[in-house]
Design a protein around this motif. Structure first.
Motif, PDB file in Angstrom:
ATOM      1  N   LEU A 271       0.816  -1.213   0.000  1.00 33.82           N
ATOM      2  CA  LEU A 271       0.000   0.000   0.000  1.00 33.82           C
ATOM      3  C   LEU A 271       0.850   1.263   0.000  1.00 33.82           C
ATOM      4  CD1 LEU A 271      -2.822  -0.914   2.568  1.00 33.82           C
ATOM      5  CD2 LEU A 271      -2.905  -1.031   0.073  1.00 33.82           C
ATOM      6  N   LEU A 272       2.141   1.121   0.200  1.00 33.72           N
ATOM      7  CA  LEU A 272       3.014   2.276   0.347  1.00 33.72           C
ATOM      8  C   LEU A 272       2.961   3.247  -0.840  1.00 33.72           C
ATOM      9  CD1 LEU A 272       5.152   3.668   2.091  1.00 33.72           C
ATOM     10  CD2 LEU A 272       6.892   2.268   0.958  1.00 33.72           C
ATOM     11  N   PRO A 273       3.027   2.780  -2.101  1.00 33.72           N
ATOM     12  CA  PRO A 273       3.021   3.744  -3.211  1.00 33.72           C
ATOM     13  C   PRO A 273       1.718   4.521  -3.351  1.00 33.72           C
ATOM     14  CG  PRO A 273       3.790   1.576  -3.931  1.00 33.72           C
ATOM     15  CD  PRO A 273       3.187   1.398  -2.585  1.00 33.72           C
ATOM     16  N   TRP A 274       0.641   4.054  -2.720  1.00 34.47           N
ATOM     17  CA  TRP A 274      -0.672   4.670  -2.907  1.00 34.47           C
ATOM     18  C   TRP A 274      -1.072   5.599  -1.770  1.00 34.47           C
ATOM     19  CZ3 TRP A 274      -2.234   3.578  -7.691  1.00 34.47           C
ATOM     20  CH2 TRP A 274      -1.767   2.407  -8.283  1.00 34.47           C
ATOM     21  N   VAL A 275      -0.334   5.615  -0.673  1.00 39.92           N
ATOM     22  CA  VAL A 275      -0.746   6.404   0.504  1.00 39.92           C
ATOM     23  C   VAL A 275       0.342   7.375   0.945  1.00 39.92           C
ATOM     24  CG1 VAL A 275      -2.362   4.644   1.337  1.00 39.92           C
ATOM     25  CG2 VAL A 275       0.032   4.540   2.045  1.00 39.92           C
ATOM     26  N   LEU A 276       1.214   7.784   0.047  1.00 40.20           N
ATOM     27  CA  LEU A 276       2.280   8.721   0.417  1.00 40.20           C
ATOM     28  C   LEU A 276       1.712  10.071   0.824  1.00 40.20           C
ATOM     29  CD1 LEU A 276       4.979   7.933  -2.296  1.00 40.20           C
ATOM     30  CD2 LEU A 276       4.897   7.158   0.073  1.00 40.20           C
ATOM     31  N   ARG A 277       0.697  10.544   0.109  1.00 37.96           N
ATOM     32  CA  ARG A 277       0.117  11.844   0.437  1.00 37.96           C
ATOM     33  C   ARG A 277      -0.554  11.812   1.801  1.00 37.96           C
ATOM     34  NH1 ARG A 277      -3.807  14.319  -3.979  1.00 37.96           N
ATOM     35  NH2 ARG A 277      -1.830  14.136  -5.106  1.00 37.96           N
ATOM     36  N   GLU A 278      -1.239  10.720   2.112  1.00 37.06           N
ATOM     37  CA  GLU A 278      -1.893  10.610   3.414  1.00 37.06           C
ATOM     38  C   GLU A 278      -0.879  10.591   4.553  1.00 37.06           C
ATOM     39  OE1 GLU A 278      -2.630   9.072   0.797  1.00 37.06           O
ATOM     40  OE2 GLU A 278      -4.743   9.461   0.381  1.00 37.06           O
ATOM     41  N   ASN A 279       0.321  10.097   4.267  1.00 40.73           N
ATOM     42  CA  ASN A 279       1.372  10.066   5.286  1.00 40.73           C
ATOM     43  C   ASN A 279       2.298  11.278   5.199  1.00 40.73           C
ATOM     44  OD1 ASN A 279       1.482   7.175   6.752  1.00 40.73           O
ATOM     45  ND2 ASN A 279       0.763   6.899   4.645  1.00 40.73           N
ATOM     46  N   LYS A 280       1.881  12.304   4.433  1.00 42.25           N
ATOM     47  CA  LYS A 280       2.589  13.583   4.333  1.00 42.25           C
ATOM     48  C   LYS A 280       4.024  13.410   3.858  1.00 42.25           C
ATOM     49  CE  LYS A 280      -0.237  15.680   7.965  1.00 42.25           C
ATOM     50  NZ  LYS A 280      -0.236  16.408   9.264  1.00 42.25           N
ATOM     51  N   TYR A 281       4.176  12.516   2.892  1.00 43.43           N
ATOM     52  CA  TYR A 281       5.496  12.343   2.266  1.00 43.43           C
ATOM     53  C   TYR A 281       5.405  12.845   0.827  1.00 43.43           C
ATOM     54  CZ  TYR A 281       9.878  10.282   0.697  1.00 43.43           C
ATOM     55  OH  TYR A 281      11.129  10.112   0.179  1.00 43.43           O
ATOM     56  N   ARG A 282       6.326  13.735   0.450  1.00 45.25           N
ATOM     57  CA  ARG A 282       6.330  14.308  -0.886  1.00 45.25           C
ATOM     58  C   ARG A 282       7.579  13.865  -1.644  1.00 45.25           C
ATOM     59  NH1 ARG A 282       4.988  20.594  -0.960  1.00 45.25           N
ATOM     60  NH2 ARG A 282       4.918  20.012  -3.192  1.00 45.25           N
ATOM     61  N   PRO A 283       7.431  12.948  -2.593  1.00 41.21           N
ATOM     62  CA  PRO A 283       8.598  12.513  -3.378  1.00 41.21           C
ATOM     63  C   PRO A 283       9.086  13.653  -4.284  1.00 41.21           C
ATOM     64  CG  PRO A 283       6.768  10.962  -3.559  1.00 41.21           C
ATOM     65  CD  PRO A 283       6.231  12.198  -2.939  1.00 41.21           C
ATOM     66  N   ARG A 284      10.311  13.519  -4.741  1.00 41.83           N
ATOM     67  CA  ARG A 284      10.862  14.507  -5.665  1.00 41.83           C
ATOM     68  C   ARG A 284      10.177  14.397  -7.029  1.00 41.83           C
ATOM     69  NH1 ARG A 284      17.138  13.204  -5.280  1.00 41.83           N
ATOM     70  NH2 ARG A 284      16.219  11.098  -5.296  1.00 41.83           N
ATOM     71  N   ARG A 285      10.279  15.478  -7.792  1.00 38.16           N
ATOM     72  CA  ARG A 285       9.610  15.498  -9.088  1.00 38.16           C
ATOM     73  C   ARG A 285      10.186  14.452 -10.039  1.00 38.16           C
ATOM     74  NH1 ARG A 285       8.720  21.938 -10.581  1.00 38.16           N
ATOM     75  NH2 ARG A 285       7.330  22.409  -8.809  1.00 38.16           N
ATOM     76  N   ILE A 286      11.495  14.270 -10.013  1.00 39.92           N
ATOM     77  CA  ILE A 286      12.113  13.295 -10.909  1.00 39.92           C
ATOM     78  C   ILE A 286      11.640  11.887 -10.581  1.00 39.92           C
ATOM     79  CG2 ILE A 286      14.150  13.107  -9.428  1.00 39.92           C
ATOM     80  CD1 ILE A 286      13.998  12.785 -13.276  1.00 39.92           C
ATOM     81  N   THR A 287      11.397  11.640  -9.293  1.00 42.63           N
ATOM     82  CA  THR A 287      10.892  10.327  -8.889  1.00 42.63           C
ATOM     83  C   THR A 287       9.472  10.115  -9.372  1.00 42.63           C
ATOM     84  OG1 THR A 287      12.274  10.464  -6.910  1.00 42.63           O
ATOM     85  CG2 THR A 287      10.572   8.773  -6.936  1.00 42.63           C
ATOM     86  N   LEU A 288       8.641  11.130  -9.206  1.00 47.76           N
ATOM     87  CA  LEU A 288       7.257  11.017  -9.670  1.00 47.76           C
ATOM     88  C   LEU A 288       7.197  10.862 -11.182  1.00 47.76           C
ATOM     89  CD1 LEU A 288       5.548  13.737  -7.434  1.00 47.76           C
ATOM     90  CD2 LEU A 288       5.451  11.258  -7.159  1.00 47.76           C
ATOM     91  N   PHE A 289       8.039  11.610 -11.909  1.00 48.60           N
ATOM     92  CA  PHE A 289       8.041  11.504 -13.367  1.00 48.60           C
ATOM     93  C   PHE A 289       8.481  10.111 -13.824  1.00 48.60           C
ATOM     94  CE2 PHE A 289      10.426  11.671 -17.360  1.00 48.60           C
ATOM     95  CZ  PHE A 289       9.444  12.145 -18.211  1.00 48.60           C
ATOM     96  N   ALA A 290       9.550   9.584 -13.219  1.00 50.98           N
ATOM     97  CA  ALA A 290      10.038   8.257 -13.602  1.00 50.98           C
ATOM     98  C   ALA A 290       8.991   7.184 -13.308  1.00 50.98           C
ATOM     99  CB  ALA A 290      11.343   7.952 -12.871  1.00 50.98           C
ATOM    100  N   ALA A 291       8.347   7.279 -12.142  1.00 52.77           N
ATOM    101  CA  ALA A 291       7.336   6.281 -11.781  1.00 52.77           C
ATOM    102  C   ALA A 291       6.128   6.371 -12.701  1.00 52.77           C
ATOM    103  CB  ALA A 291       6.910   6.476 -10.326  1.00 52.77           C
ATOM    104  N   ASP A 292       5.675   7.598 -12.988  1.00 56.53           N
ATOM    105  CA  ASP A 292       4.499   7.750 -13.840  1.00 56.53           C
ATOM    106  C   ASP A 292       4.803   7.353 -15.274  1.00 56.53           C
ATOM    107  OD1 ASP A 292       1.700   8.705 -13.892  1.00 56.53           O
ATOM    108  OD2 ASP A 292       2.491  10.134 -15.345  1.00 56.53           O
ATOM    109  N   PHE A 293       5.995   7.646 -15.764  1.00 52.62           N
ATOM    110  CA  PHE A 293       6.357   7.270 -17.134  1.00 52.62           C
ATOM    111  C   PHE A 293       6.417   5.751 -17.281  1.00 52.62           C
ATOM    112  CE2 PHE A 293       9.424   6.213 -20.446  1.00 52.62           C
ATOM    113  CZ  PHE A 293       8.938   6.965 -21.511  1.00 52.62           C
ATOM    114  N   CYS A 294       7.042   5.079 -16.331  1.00 58.17           N
ATOM    115  CA  CYS A 294       7.156   3.621 -16.414  1.00 58.17           C
ATOM    116  C   CYS A 294       5.802   2.932 -16.336  1.00 58.17           C
ATOM    117  CB  CYS A 294       8.069   3.105 -15.303  1.00 58.17           C
ATOM    118  SG  CYS A 294       9.807   3.592 -15.472  1.00 58.17           S
ATOM    119  N   THR A 295       4.920   3.481 -15.508  1.00 49.70           N
ATOM    120  CA  THR A 295       3.625   2.824 -15.315  1.00 49.70           C
ATOM    121  C   THR A 295       2.628   3.185 -16.413  1.00 49.70           C
ATOM    122  OG1 THR A 295       2.966   4.637 -13.839  1.00 49.70           O
ATOM    123  CG2 THR A 295       3.913   2.668 -12.835  1.00 49.70           C
ATOM    124  N   SER A 296       2.514   4.481 -16.721  1.00 47.90           N
ATOM    125  CA  SER A 296       1.483   4.929 -17.666  1.00 47.90           C
ATOM    126  C   SER A 296       1.887   4.734 -19.119  1.00 47.90           C
ATOM    127  CB  SER A 296       1.147   6.406 -17.417  1.00 47.90           C
ATOM    128  OG  SER A 296       0.627   6.585 -16.123  1.00 47.90           O
TER     129      SER A 296
END
Length: 411
Positions: free
Chosen positions: A151-176
Motif C-alpha cells: 500500500l506504500l506507493p498509494w498512501v504517500l500523500r496521506e502520510n505527508k510524504y512528498r517525493p521529488r519530481r524526478i521520482t514522480l516523473f520516472a514512476a508515472d512514465f514507467c507505469t502509464s
C-alpha cells in the motif's frame, strides 16, 4: 500478365471495405444466436446500471433523479454511437466475418478484458513504483512496517510524504507510458485469440534443435486465406470493447452539476481513435505472420501499438488503472471554445499549444494512412502468393523478407 491479374484480383477482393457485395448486414443479423443476444443485453444492462448509479447529486428528488438518469443514458449513447457506426460502415464485412464471433470478441474485451487489464495494471504499477522508490528515494521505506509495503506507493500523500519530481516523473512514465500501454494492447490481442480462431495459412513451429521458431504451412487449412478483413474486424471489436468500457465509465464520472459540456465530452471520447488505431496496427502485424508467413514474436507484434499508446498516455490519455480524471479534456488534447475563451495564455503560448496539438493530429493521420496502405498491401501480397507464386512459394517468402529488409534500410 500474371502480376496484372493478381493486382486486379486483390483490388476486386478488397472493394468490400466500404461496400458489402454479397451478404448484407441485415441478412447477417438474422443469424444472430441467442448467446450473442444475451451478451448484447448484458452489456446494455451494465451501461444502464452504471448510468443510474452515476446520477449526481444522489439526494435529488425522484423526478429530478429520473431526468438526470435519462441524461446519463444519452451520454452513454453519445460515447458509443460514432465508433459503432464507423465499425459497421467501414470495417465489418458480413461476407468475411461471423457476427456472433465478433460480438463474443467485443463482449469478452468489454467485461473480462477490462477487469483483467485493471488488475494487471494495478499490480504492475505497485511493483514498478516500489522499484522506482527503491532506486531514487529509498528513505520512503522508513514508513514501513506501520504502512504495509504493497500500500506504500498509494498512501504517500496521506502520510505527508512528498517525493521529488524526478521520482514522480520516472514512476508515472514507467507505469502509464510503458507498462499500462503494454498490458492493454496485449490484453486486446489475447481477448481476440481466446474468443476466435482466425483462418490462417501458416502456423508457428518451434525448432527444438536450433531453439528457434519458424512459420510452416497450416495443414488444417481448407483453402488459402487471401483477405485480412477478419483480422482487422476482430481486433477492432476487441479494441472497441476495452475502449467503450473505459470511456463509458469516465464519461459517467463527468456528470456533476458543475461539469460543463457533458454531451460534447462524451461524443469526443467516442471519436478519439487511439484504441482503434492501436488495434489495427496489431491486426496487420498478426496478418503478416499468419497469412504471409513472416514470423515475429508477440512482443514485436504489439510493439507499434504499444509505442503509439504510450505516446497518447504521455500526452494526457489516462490508462485504465487511473480511476479519477481531474482534467478530462486533456486526454483528447482539446477543449470547448468557450473554455478556450477564458484561457489567460499569451499569444505565443497559444501558438505553442496549437502547434503541439497539430503535430499530434498529424501523427495520428499518418498512422491512419499507414494502416490503410498496409491493409491493401498485405491483401495484395496474399493474392500474389496464390497466383504469381503459386508454384514457387520459396520465391514468395524470399520477396517478403527482402521487402522487410528494404523497409528497415529506408527507415
Amino acid at each position: 500478365h500474371q502480376q496484372a491479374v493478381s493486382t486486379i484480383a486483390a483490388t476486386a477482393m478488397n472493394n468490400n471495405l466500404l461496400f458489402k457485395s454479397t451478404t448484407s448486414l441485415a441478412e447477417d443479423g438474422t443469424n444472430l444466436s441467442f448467446d450473442s443476444f444475451q451478451k448484447l443485453v448484458f452489456s446494455f444492462l451494465g451501461a444502464v446500471i452504471l448510468s443510474y448509479c452515476a446520477v449526481s447529486p444522489r439526494t435529488a428528488p425522484a423526478v429530478v433523479y429520473n431526468l438526470l438518469f435519462k441524461e446519463n443514458l444519452k451520454i452513454v449513447a453519445l460515447v458509443a454511437v460514432v465508433p459503432i457506426f464507423v465499425f459497421f460502415l467501414a470495417i465489418f464485412d458480413a461476407k468475411e466475418n461471423d457476427m456472433n464471433t465478433v460480438i463474443s470478441t467485443f463482449y469478452n474485451a468489454f467485461t473480462m478484458g477490462y477487469c483483467f487489464s485493471f488488475l494487471a495494471e494495478l499490480i504492475l504499477t505497485t511493483l514498478l513504483r516500489l522499484t522506482v522508490f527503491w532506486i531514487w528515494e529509498p528513505q520512503v521505506f522508513d514508513l514501513t512496517p506501520s504502512v504495509p509495503l504493497l500500500l506504500l506507493p498509494w498512501v504517500l500523500r496521506e502520510n505527508k510524504y512528498r517525493p521529488r519530481r524526478i521520482t514522480l516523473f520516472a514512476a508515472d512514465f514507467c507505469t502509464s507510458c510503458v507498462a499500462s500501454a503494454f498490458v492493454e494492447e496485449y490484453m486486446k490481442l489475447k481477448m481476440m485469440q481466446w474468443t476466435v480462431r482466425l483462418p490462417k495459412n501458416f502456423d508457428v513451429v518451434s525448432n527444438e534443435k536450433k531453439k528457434k521458431k519458424k512459420m510452416e504451412l497450416n495443414p488444417q487449412r481448407k483453402e488459402d486465406v487471401r483477405n485480412v478483413n477478419t483480422y482487422v474486424t476482430h481486433m477492432m471489436a476487441s479494441s472497441l470493447g476495452l475502449k467503450l468500457a473505459d470511456s463509458i465509465r469516465r464519461a459517467l464520472m463527468y456528470t456533476k452539476p458543475t461539469d460543463a459540456h457533458k454531451g460534447f465530452y462524451a461524443l469526443c471520447r467516442g471519436i478519439f481513435p487511439i484504441h482503434e488505431l492501436c488495434g489495427t496496427l496489431t491486426a496487420l502485424q498478426l496478418a503478416k505472420r499468419d497469412v504471409l508467413g513472416f514470423y515475429m514474436p508477440v512482443w514485436k507484434m504489439i510493439l507499434p501499438a504499444v509505442f503509439l499508446h504510450g505516446m497518447a498516455n504521455f500526452r494526457g490519455m489516462k490508462p485504465v488503472f487511473k480511476w479519477n480524471s481531474n482534467t478530462p479534456w486533456s486526454e483528447m488534447q482539446m477543449s470547448p471554445w468557450n473554455m478556450m475563451a477564458n484561457d489567460s495564455s499569451t499569444f505565443f503560448q497559444i501558438v505553442q499549444k496549437g502547434f503541439a496539438k497539430f503535430m499530434w493530429l498529424t501523427i495520428l493521420g499518418r498512422v491512419l494512412g499507414y494502416c490503410i496502405k498496409n491493409y491493401y498491401m498485405i491483401a495484395r501480397q496474399a493474392v500474389k502468393r496464390t497466383t504469381t507464386y503459386a508454384s514457387n512459394r520459396a520465391a514468395f517468402s524470399a520477396e517478403i523478407e527482402a521487402a522487410e529488409l528494404l523497409k528497415k534500410t529506408k527507415d
